[in-house]
Scaffold this active site. Structure first.
Site, PDB file in Angstrom:
ATOM      1  CB  THR A  82      -1.015  -0.033   1.163  1.00 25.88           C
ATOM      2  OG1 THR A  82      -1.938   1.030   1.027  1.00 25.88           O
ATOM      3  CG2 THR A  82      -0.343   0.003   2.515  1.00 25.88           C
ATOM      4  CE  LYS A  86      -2.143   0.677  -2.844  1.00 27.12           C
ATOM      5  NZ  LYS A  86      -3.532   1.171  -2.920  1.00 27.12           N
ATOM      6  CG  ASN A 107      -3.540  -3.980  -4.589  1.00 33.33           C
ATOM      7  OD1 ASN A 107      -3.565  -4.867  -5.457  1.00 33.33           O
ATOM      8  ND2 ASN A 107      -4.599  -3.669  -3.864  1.00 33.33           N
ATOM      9  CB  ALA A 148      -2.514  10.982 -11.248  1.00 37.19           C
ATOM     10  N   GLY A 149      -1.940   8.600  -8.578  1.00 35.31           N
ATOM     11  CA  GLY A 149      -0.999   7.589  -8.125  1.00 35.31           C
ATOM     12  C   GLY A 149      -1.552   6.185  -8.293  1.00 35.31           C
ATOM     13  CB  ALA A 151      -5.025   4.221  -4.489  1.00 38.36           C
ATOM     14  NE  ARG A 176       2.425  10.530 -10.439  1.00 36.34           N
ATOM     15  CZ  ARG A 176       2.422   9.866  -9.283  1.00 36.34           C
ATOM     16  NH1 ARG A 176       2.710  10.479  -8.151  1.00 36.34           N
ATOM     17  NH2 ARG A 176       2.112   8.584  -9.257  1.00 36.34           N
ATOM     18  CB  ALA A 236      -9.199   5.272  -1.727  1.00 35.07           C
ATOM     19  N   GLY A 259     -13.648   4.299   2.978  1.00 33.30           N
ATOM     20  CA  GLY A 259     -12.633   3.450   2.375  1.00 33.30           C
ATOM     21  C   GLY A 259     -12.630   2.008   2.824  1.00 33.30           C
TER      22      GLY A 259
END
Length: 280
Positions: A82, A86, A107, A148-149, A151, A176, A236, A259
Site C-alpha cells: 500500500t 504500489k 498492490n 493519479a498515483g 490507488a 501525472r 479510498a 474506504g
C-alpha cells in the site's frame, strides 16, 4: 506466575502461531493506519487456515532490500503493498497481470515456491464492488477523481471497465494527471477523459484516491463548498474512517462511501491471489 501457569491461561480460541504457520504481510509507510491485518486475519480464521498477516513498516529506500529478503523466506506466502509502494512494486515483481501493467502499480503479490513474485492490482475491482454492494451502479456516471498515483489509477481503470461515461482527473502534478489520462484513453478509446479540474459540480461521483485527508494538516482534496446533496462522494482512505471530505459531504446531505468497505470487497481476492485460498 510461572511460564507454565501463563501458558495454561491462554484461551482455547486463540490461534497460536507455530513453525507450521504460513506468513503473509502488508508493506506500508506509514503503517499505523492500515486495517488489512485485522480484516485478513479474520478471513483466515473463518476459513480455518493456519496463516497470519502482519504489518511491515518499510520506507521506499528500504523496499527493494526487504522484497529481496522475502523471496528467501520459505514459509512466506505473499504480501499486500500500500501507500507509497504500489508503483514501485511493478518493477520488483518477476511477473505482473495485465491489469497491474495498465494501471502502473501492484498492490498484491504472491510468492511462488521458487521465490518468484507475481503481482496484481485489485484496488479498482474492490472499489467498484464496494459501491455495487451499497447499491450504486457506476455505469454511465461522470466521475471527478482526485489523484493519479497507484490507488487512483486502479480506481480509474476499474471505473472505466465498469462503464462510466467520463472521468476528470485532478492531481497536484498535472503531468501525472495527463499521463494517467493518456493510459486510460489508450485502453478505453470510447471513454471521455479530462484533466480540466475546474468543473466539479457537473460530475455525479466524486472520488478521492489520493492520500489527502490522512493527516489533519492536509490540504482539501477538493473545494468542499462545491459539494452538493446529489453527489456521491467516496474516499479510498481507511484511517480516519470519516475523512474531512466525507464529513463535508455528509454535512451537505450527499451519500458517502468510506474506504474500509473497499478493502473488505477485495480482501477475498487478495487471499486467493496470494494462495491462502483456492482460486475460483
Amino acid at each position: 506466575m510461572s511460564d507454565h501457569q501463563k501458558a495454561e491461561k491462554i484461551p482455547e480460541k486463540v490461534n497460536l502461531i507455530t513453525g507450521k504457520t504460513r506468513v503473509f504481510a502488508i508493506l506500508a509507510d506509514p503503517i499505523y493506519h492500515v486495517k488489512t491485518p485485522q480484516t485478513m486475519n479474520a478471513v483466515f480464521d473463518a476459513h480455518g487456515l493456519d496463516c497470519v498477516l502482519v504489518p511491515f513498516h518499510v520506507s521506499p529506500a528500504g523496499l527493494p532490500v526487504l522484497v529481496e529478503g522475502l523471496r528467501k523466506l520459505q514459509n512466506f506466502g505473499g504480501f499486500i503493498a500500500t501507500v507509497p509502494h504500489k508503483p514501485s512494486m511493478l518493477a520488483l515483481c518477476d511477473e505482473v497481470t495485465d491489469a497491474a501493467r495498465h494501471i502502473g502499480a501492484v498492490n498484491c503479490v504472491r510468492r511462488e515456491e521458487d521465490g518468484r513474485l507475481v503481482g496484481t492490482m485489485l484496488d479498482g475491482i474492490g472499489f467498484v464492488e464496494a459501491m455495487r454492494l451499497r447499491g450504486a451502479d457506476v455505469s454511465g456516471m461522470k466521475v471527478f477523481l482526485v489523484g493519479a498515483g497507484g490507488a487512483s489509477s486502479a480506481i480509474a481503470f476499474g471505473l472505466a471497465d465498469a462503464g462510466v461515461s467520463h472521468i476528470t482527473i485532478s492531481n497536484r502534478s498535472v503531468v501525472r494527471a495527463v499521463e494517467l489520462a493518456s493510459r486510460l484513453t489508450a485502453a478505453y478509446p470510447g471513454l471521455s477523459v479530462s484533466t480540466d479540474d475546474q468543473d466539479i459540480e457537473h460530475h455525479y461521483l466524486i472520488v478521492n484516491g489520493s492520500t489527502l485527508g490522512m493527516q489533519s494538516s492536509d490540504a482539501q482534496p477538493i473545494d468542499f463548498t462545491r459539494i452538493h446533496a446529489t453527489h456521491l462522494v467516496a474516499d479510498a482512505i481507511m484511517e480516519p474512517a470519516i475523512t474531512p471530505l466525507l464529513a463535508a459531504a455528509q454535512s451537505k446531505g450527499a451519500t458517502i462511501f468510506p474506504g474500509k468497505p473497499m478493502l473488505e470487497a477485495q480482501i477475498l481476492l487478495m487471499a486467493k491471489h496470494m494462495g491462502a485460498l483456492p482460486q475460483d
